[in-house]
Write a protein that holds these residues in place. Structure first.
Motif: not given
Length: 363
Positions: A194, A200-201, A203, A325-326
């Motif tokens: 993070n 992304l996968q 995370v 984070n996202i």
């Protein structure tokens, strides 16, 4: 540089996948966490492997957990070297972890109390599945399928073990050392993923796997102190996990306590009948014997709730960190989904213990 202007890699191993707008020390710290995580993954299963070898048993462990773990690592191995660019420590871990996880599966073959036919059928099905995975990854370009297949398996891999622990009301099958190392490793892994620019996968995977690892740790804390009566060197004589849920081990526990208390009563009655002057000494001995379990209970209670409080804070921080984070609140649905799975399993076992049916759990 990536499309969003972030610095993906530089010459130093501690300055890879950095966020451009963040201070340099955050990148160094995050990569150090990643290296620590990799080092921990080198040893995370060693206490479990040793425990299985020492007791010559895999009782209390889920073969589905071990299978999902290895399968996810196998998928990730090809994904790392074909599709993405990640720091060196991630590449090292992607090679080593499947080796150690396959060792655990071999122990299931050697120590598992299954019929030989069942072992052959299960092993054959697994090798067919793994062969298909390897063939698909080498022949076809299916990046999305590969990444999300690994994510899915890593997200659910610990659920079979968690559900089995709930069924047994014990975590004696698991090595406490392995669970503790896993939680520390997941914490450093979460910080690293993070704080750096990562796929992304990865995370998502780290978020879910960290959350479930903390829940597994909560189970160890919750059942801590109970295992002395249910498992251990002589666990078969105290508790048979094939029996339904609560009754058997509670009966044996109370029976053990009653036998001790009964012994005290016999001593006291004997002293009264004989009129011995040792009556006072016998009472003091009885009180001393009863004070010791009380002290142990207080220690267990303190340790349990300190661990539960710490893990609850970490779990909350995991949820908040992922949502930040996202930049989305979708991460808040993860604890709900995990709670639903665990709640459904709990209701199922509760139903089975109050009915004539006994659930069969694959260990």
């Amino acid at each position: 540089m990536s499309e969003d202007g972030t610095n993906i890699s530089s010459g130093s191993i501690l300055e890879q996948n950095c966020r451009e707008n963040w201070p340099r020390w955050t990148c160094l710290f995050a990569n150090i966490c990643g290296l620590c995580s990799t080092a921990l993954w080198f040893i995370v299963l060693l206490p479990q492997v040793w425990k299985n070898f020492h007791r010559k048993s895999v009782k209390g462990l889920s073969v589905l957990w071990a299978t999902a773990n290895f399968t996810a690592s196998l998928i990730n191995l090809f994904f790392v070297f074909i599709y993405v660019s990640i720091p060196l420590y991630g590449q090292i871990s992607s090679i080593y972890c499947p080796i150690l996880e396959f060792t655990l599966l071999i122990q299931f073959w050697i120590y598992g109390r299954y019929k030989k036919v069942e072992k052959i059928v299960y092993a054959t099905a697994c090798f067919i599945l793994w062969g298909i995975i390897i063939g698909v990854e080498l022949i076809f370009t299916l990046e999305n399928f590969v990444e999300y297949a690994a994510i899915f398996l890593w997200c659910i891999e610990t659920f079979p073990q968690i559900i089995l622990n709930m069924r047994l009301e014990s975590t004696s099958g698991q090595s406490t050392g392995s669970v503790l190392i896993a939680m520390i490793g997941k914490t450093t892994d979460f910080i690293s993923n993070n704080s750096l620019v990562m796929p992304l996968q990865y995370v998502i995977m780290v978020y879910f796997s960290s959350s479930v690892a903390y829940i597994n740790g909560l189970q160890v804390a919750w059942y801590y102190g109970n295992d002395d009566f249910r498992q251990g060197e002589g666990h078969d004589q105290f508790w048979n996990p094939e029996n339904s849920g609560h009754g058997e081990h509670n009966y044996n526990f109370h029976q053990s306590v009653e036998s001790v208390e009964g012994g005290h009563n016999k001593w006291n009655n004997s002293s009264i009948k004989t009129g011995s002057t040792s009556e006072t000494a016998n009472k003091q001995s009885s009180y001393s014997a009863l004070e010791q379990p009380n002290k142990q209970t207080a220690v267990v209670f303190t340790i349990r709730w300190l661990c539960i409080l710490t893990l609850s804070v970490l779990l909350t921080g995991c949820v908040a960190g992922f949502a930040w984070n996202i930049d989305s609140y979708y991460g808040l649905f993860a604890p709900v989904s995990i709670a639903c799975v665990i709640g459904a399993a709990k209701l199922y076992f509760s139903f089975c213990t109050t009915s004539k049916y006994t659930p069969q759990v694959i260990t």
